[in-house]
Design an enzyme around this catalytic site. Structure first.
Site, PDB file in Angstrom:
ATOM      1  N   LYS A 160      -5.378 -53.281  51.296  1.00  7.42           N
ATOM      2  CA  LYS A 160      -4.836 -52.329  52.877  1.00  7.42           C
ATOM      3  C   LYS A 160      -6.072 -52.541  53.986  1.00  7.42           C
ATOM      4  O   LYS A 160      -5.592 -52.481  55.199  1.00  7.42           O
ATOM      5  CB  LYS A 160      -4.897 -51.670  52.443  1.00  7.42           C
ATOM      6  CG  LYS A 160      -3.386 -50.758  51.418  1.00  7.42           C
ATOM      7  CD  LYS A 160      -3.022 -49.606  51.621  1.00  7.42           C
ATOM      8  CE  LYS A 160      -1.918 -49.187  51.663  1.00  7.42           C
ATOM      9  NZ  LYS A 160      -1.728 -49.775  50.029  1.00  7.42           N
TER      10      LYS A 160
HETATM   11  C1  LIG Z   1      -0.373 -50.284  49.183  1.00  9.72           C
HETATM   12  C2  LIG Z   1      -1.191 -50.751  47.547  1.00  9.72           C
HETATM   13  C3  LIG Z   1       0.071 -51.658  47.173  1.00  9.72           C
HETATM   14  C4  LIG Z   1       1.231 -52.231  48.030  1.00  9.72           C
HETATM   15  O1  LIG Z   1       1.354 -52.930  48.780  1.00  9.72           O
HETATM   16  P1  LIG Z   1       2.777 -53.139  49.664  1.00  9.72           P
HETATM   17  O2  LIG Z   1       2.103 -53.834  50.807  1.00  9.72           O
HETATM   18  O3  LIG Z   1       3.090 -51.719  49.765  1.00  9.72           O
HETATM   19  O4  LIG Z   1       3.362 -52.925  48.682  1.00  9.72           O
HETATM   20  C5  LIG Z   1      -0.305 -52.472  45.883  1.00  9.72           C
HETATM   21  N1  LIG Z   1      -2.033 -52.107  45.413  1.00  9.72           N
HETATM   22  C6  LIG Z   1      -3.001 -51.346  46.121  1.00  9.72           C
HETATM   23  C7  LIG Z   1      -4.411 -51.394  45.798  1.00  9.72           C
HETATM   24  C8  LIG Z   1      -2.003 -51.026  47.834  1.00  9.72           C
HETATM   25  O5  LIG Z   1      -3.333 -49.747  47.400  1.00  9.72           O
END
Ligand SMILES: *Cc1c(COP(=O)(O)O)cnc(C)c1O
Length: 433
Positions: free
Chosen positions: A107
């Site tokens: 993120k």
């Molecule tokens: C947010 C997140 C996801 C999911 O990603 P999306 O784009 O919402 O599908 C997967 N793994 C981690 C560690 C995350 O923080």
């Protein structure tokens, strides 16, 4: 390049407006009018391109002259100041490690870029903007770190008291400055509903400029396309299958965009935990949102993925076309644990629970010899050390950048789950400025 609101196609806005507004006037998500394709020469390169230069070339296509070249370069130079690493773990299985940023999860890519462009565009506006984020942990820490010290922007992070990990809480509450941490006596849903009420409260919005940095913002999505290109160039192999541990499907959507821009990909695997709305859709063509279920891969506990609408829009709402591109499998908590153990014992590689969902999904769908699988590892295993260490029987080394926030003092304001308390708090922030 303009962006339009899905289901309200006449509503078209600039990149700047799409970023600052976040969402359309009818509550729909923004998508780019067209997906640009990269020229052939871009793909005919003998050596691995520089990550930042590649980011510049790709993002320019979506931003055009809304940010001048020098400024965009400055933003990119700062946002992507950590490495993206691609490693081989087995014969035809590779891992792209997306956890080298400040909060050790992917993120960081989207949040850092969103923070940078929000600051950039809002500085021209001359009015302080308040970002409200409700978080169950990961988003809040990435957004808090990304916006820290940005000018003209304050961030209020609401999190449920006692319900996020110590590490996540430290990452949210130890920054101070323009990052305000609010511990709410309630659940994540309570936090989210407080934020929603503020956005709908004219006595707030007429007075304070509010914005959100959640995953529906187009600025979160676009920078995530770049590591798909980078993975492709790093390996220089054909028959690629990207394995994407998925929740809100933002990461997957970014991959599909990269594919439309020109990267050849056989298939995308949407790897999900017990929250399996997308797996069911791929099987039946019927999309049915569910209540979310708590799992070991908790950043993917999503029952109604917001980016599903974007994916359908990209493929003209055609189930068969979507099905050709995307496969999906769901993985249980027990399977997560056994995958972490298996990969560690056989390949000497430590996956986090989210990456383990990806690995297991490949196995469940049947590994095909000729394919080259690229698994996106979305979080560092240390973030889930209790789960991971219990199955590998070994301590994970704590990265230096994490030790720093662990040693700092927590600084948070506790509020009850009452909208008036939250409202007073928000107004006091503005008066204080
Ligand atoms: C947010 C997140 C996801 C999911 O990603 P999306 O784009 O919402 O599908 C997967 N793994 C981690 C560690 C995350 O923080």
């Amino acid at each position: 390049m303009n962006y339009y609101e899905i289901n309200n196609k006449d509503y078209r806005v600039s990149f700047k407006q799409a970023v600052l507004q976040g969402i359309g006037i009818k509550g729909g998500l923004f998508v780019p009018e067209t997906i640009p394709t990269m020229p052939k020469e871009f793909f005919h390169t003998a050596k691995l391109p520089n990550y930042k230069e590649m980011a510049f070339t790709i993002l320019s296509k979506f931003i055009e002259d809304e940010i001048n070249e020098n400024d965009l370069w400055g933003i990119i130079d700062n946002v992507f100041n950590f490495n993206t690493t691609v490693v081989k773990i087995a014969n035809n299985i590779f891992v792209t490690e997306l956890f080298n940023g400040p909060t050790l999860a992917f993120k960081d890519y989207g949040a850092r870029f969103t923070a940078a462009v929000t600051e950039y565009f809002n500085l021209l506006e001359n009015k302080k903007i308040f970002i409200l984020v409700a978080t169950s942990g990961d988003t809040g820490s990435a957004v808090a770190q990304a916006f820290y010290n940005k000018q003209g922007v304050d961030v209020v992070v609401l999190y449920p008291k006692g319900k996020i990990s110590e590490l996540q809480e430290k990452q949210i509450t130890t920054l101070g400055g323009n990052i305000k941490a609010l511990e709410v006596e309630g659940t994540f849903d309570d936090c989210q509903s407080l934020v929603k009420k503020a956005f709908n409260d004219k006595t707030i919005t007429n007075y304070i400029k509010l914005s959100s940095a959640n995953s529906i913002n187009i600025a979160r999505l676009l920078p995530q396309t770049i590591y798909y290109f980078y993975s492709y160039f790093s390996l220089n192999v054909s028959d690629l299958v990207f394995v994407v541990p998925s929740g809100n499907l933002g990461n997957l959507t970014a991959g599909l965009i990269a594919n439309k821009m020109g990267i050849p990909v056989n298939k995308f695997i949407a790897a999900v935990n017990e929250n399996k709305v997308i797996e069911a859709y791929m099987k039946t063509g019927i999309y049915e949102p569910q209540k979310s279920i708590q799992t070991l891969a908790n950043a993917m506990d999503v029952g109604n993925p917001s980016n599903f609408a974007r994916i359908m829009e990209m493929y003209n709402n055609n189930y068969n076309t979507v099905k050709e591109k995307i496969n999906s499998a769901s993985v249980s908590d027990n399977e997560i644990l056994s995958a972490i153990k298996f990969v560690y014992e056989n390949y000497n590689y430590i996956l986090d629970p989210h990456g383990a969902v990806g690995y297991k999904a490949v196995e469940k769908l049947g590994l095909i010899e000729k394919n080259n699988y690229i698994l996106l590892e979305t979080a560092h295993p240390i973030k889930f050390y209790d789960t991971v260490e219990s199955v590998i029987n070994k301590k994970i080394i704590v990265p230096e950048r994490l030790k720093e926030s662990l040693n700092k003092e927590k600084n948070t304001t506790t509020i009850d789950n009452n909208y008036n308390t939250f409202k007073e708090y928000l107004l006091s922030l503005v008066e204080g400025n």
